[in-house]
Write a protein that holds these residues in place. Structure first.
Motif, PDB file in Angstrom:
ATOM      1  N   LEU A 126       4.900   2.935   5.241  1.00 43.55           N
ATOM      2  CA  LEU A 126       5.364   2.470   3.933  1.00 43.55           C
ATOM      3  C   LEU A 126       4.966   3.394   2.787  1.00 43.55           C
TER       4      LEU A 126
ATOM      5  N   PRO B  87       5.733   6.582   1.878  1.00 46.36           N
ATOM      6  CA  PRO B  87       6.789   7.250   1.086  1.00 46.36           C
ATOM      7  C   PRO B  87       7.534   6.294   0.159  1.00 46.36           C
ATOM      8  N   ALA B  88       7.863   5.086   0.655  1.00 41.94           N
ATOM      9  CA  ALA B  88       8.561   4.123  -0.209  1.00 41.94           C
ATOM     10  C   ALA B  88       7.672   3.668  -1.353  1.00 41.94           C
TER      11      ALA B  88
ATOM     12  N   VAL C  23       7.669   6.368  -4.016  1.00 42.06           N
ATOM     13  CA  VAL C  23       8.914   6.388  -4.798  1.00 42.06           C
ATOM     14  C   VAL C  23       8.946   5.217  -5.780  1.00 42.06           C
ATOM     15  N   LEU C  24       8.568   4.003  -5.319  1.00 46.38           N
ATOM     16  CA  LEU C  24       8.547   2.843  -6.212  1.00 46.38           C
ATOM     17  C   LEU C  24       7.531   3.021  -7.324  1.00 46.38           C
TER      18      LEU C  24
END
Length: 358
Positions: free
Chosen positions: A78, A80-81, A84-85
Motif C-alpha cells: 500500500l 505507493p498508493a 500518492v494520496l
C-alpha cells in the motif's frame, strides 16, 4: 502332550458344517460360549469391519508479533498508493487550512504586504455574513433535492430494467451510460440550448413562448437540478440494478404468490436487502451534489442574477478569485470539508451498525 487351554475352536461355516474335512457336527454350547467371550484385556466386543480413524490434529495459529516481517508486507504493497494520496490530498488540505487562518489577499500574493496570522477571524467573519448563511442553506436544500430525485429516478429505472426484454434493456443501459460519460461542461451547455427562450425546442413543445428559465431563482435551480439528475442517475441505476439481480428470485416469487404488489415487494423485500447498496449510493450522491460547481457556473452564468443561485462552491470561487480574498475562500473550503467529513463518518457508523467490516 498339548495343554488343554491351547485348544483352538474353529467356527463352522453356515449350515452347521465344519468344511470339507469336518464331520458336519454342530458346535457344543461350551464352544459357542468360549468364542463369544472377550479376550483378556479387551474392553468389549469389536466388530471386525470397524477401524479406528486417527484423531484430527489441531492446527494452532500462532499470533504474529508486531515486529515480525509478515505484518509489514501489506503496508509495503500500500505504500505507493499512500504516497500518492499524501501528495495529492494531505498537502493541499494542509495548505487550505493554513491559508484559512492567515490574512491572505492579493497584496500578500504579490508581496506588497506581509502575511499575518488571524486565527479564527476569517471564520468569524464568514459565519456573521448573512449571505454566507443564505448560500449555505440554499446549498443544503439544493443538494437534498438533487439526492432525493436522483435516487428516485435511478431506482425506478433499475426496477424497469428488470421488467423489460434484452433489447430495450440494452438501449436503456447505453443511453444511461452515455449521459454518465458526458462531461459536465458539455452537458450543461446542451441543456442551456434546449431550454433557451429563443432557440430552444423545449419552450416550443411546452408552449411557454419566450419564458427564461435562468431569470427566476427557483426556475434556474430547477433547470440545474434536472441537469444534475440527468448526469447522476446512471450511477444509481447501474448499482441498484446489479443489486436487484443478486436478490434470490425465490424470495420475490414467494412475495408475489402471497399477493404483495410491486410497490409492497420493493418496500418490504427488495429495499431491505439492498440497504447496504442504497447507503453507498446515497452517500456518494450527497458528496457529489454538495460540491456542484460546473452546472451552476455554466447554466446561471456564475451564480444567477445578483447571486440568487449561488452554492458554496461557486461562492468560494467568487470570494477567492473574483474578490481576491483567498483566506475567506479557503475558510469556505474548510467548512465544506468538515461537512462532508461528518457525512462520511455517519456513513461509516451506519455500516458498522449493519455488521459490515470496515
Amino acid at each position: 502332550m498339548p495343554k488343554p487351554y491351547a485348544r483352538k475352536f474353529r467356527e463352522p461355516p453356515a449350515g452347521g458344517t465344519t468344511g470339507a474335512s469336518g464331520s458336519g457336527a454342530a458346535r457344543s454350547p461350551e464352544a459357542a460360549a468360549a468364542s463369544a467371550a472377550p479376550l483378556p484385556g479387551a474392553t468389549g466386543p469389536r466388530s471386525p469391519d470397524r477401524r479406528r480413524s486417527p484423531a484430527p490434529r489441531r492446527r494452532t495459529h500462532r499470533p504474529r508479533l508486531p515486529g515480525t516481517p509478515g505484518t509489514w508486507t501489506p503496508w509495503l504493497y500500500l505504500l505507493p498508493a499512500l504516497l500518492v494520496l499524501g501528495a495529492l490530498l494531505v498537502y493541499p488540505v494542509y495548505q487550505l487550512g493554513l491559508i484559512s487562518v492567515l490574512e491572505y489577499t492579493q497584496a500578500q500574493v504579490s508581496g506588497g504586504e506581509p502575511t499575518t496570522f488571524r486565527g479564527l477571524a476569517n471564520y468569524t467573519a464568514l459565519f456573521t455574513d448573512p449571505q454566507f448563511r443564505q448560500v449555505l442553506l440554499a446549498t443544503v436544500l439544493f443538494a437534498a433535492a438533487c439526492v432525493v430525485t436522483t435516487l428516485a429516478v435511478g431506482c425506478a429505472l433499475a426496477v424497469l430494467l428488470t421488467r423489460v426484454r434484452a433489447l430495450p434493456r440494452l438501449v436503456l443501459m447505453l443511453a444511461a451510460l452515455g449521459a454518465w460519460a458526458t462531461p459536465a461542461v458539455t452537458g450543461s451547455t446542451v441543456w442551456v440550448f434546449l431550454f433557451d427562450p429563443d432557440l430552444g425546442p423545449v419552450n416550443r413543445l411546452l408552449g411557454l413562448g419566450d419564458f427564461s428559465w435562468t431569470y427566476g431563482r427557483y426556475s434556474a435551480f430547477a433547470l440545474v437540478l434536472m441537469e444534475v439528475v440527468w448526469c447522476s442517475f446512471p450511477f444509481v441505476t447501474v448499482t441498484v440494478y446489479a443489486g436487484i439481480r443478486a436478490v434470490p428470485t425465490e424470495v420475490l416469487e414467494a412475495a408475489a404468490l402471497d399477493g404483495a404488489s410491486q410497490w409492497r415487494i420493493w418496500r418490504s423485500v427488495t429495499a431491505p436487502l439492498l440497504r447496504p447498496i442504497l447507503v453507498v449510493v446515497t452517500i456518494q450522491s450527497i458528496i457529489w451534489d454538495f460540491k456542484v460547481f460546473t452546472q451552476i457556473y455554466v447554466m446561471t452564468h456564475g451564480g444567477g442574477i445578483a447571486g440568487q443561485n449561488l452554492v458554496l462552491n461557486v461562492y468560494a470561487y467568487q470570494k477567492a478569485f473574483a474578490s481576491s480574498q483567498y483566506s475567506l475562500g479557503a475558510a469556505i473550503g474548510v467548512v465544506m470539508l468538515l461537512i462532508l467529513l461528518a457525512v462520511t463518518l455517519v456513513y461509516l457508523r451506519l455500516l458498522r451498525r449493519q455488521g459490515e467490516e470496515l
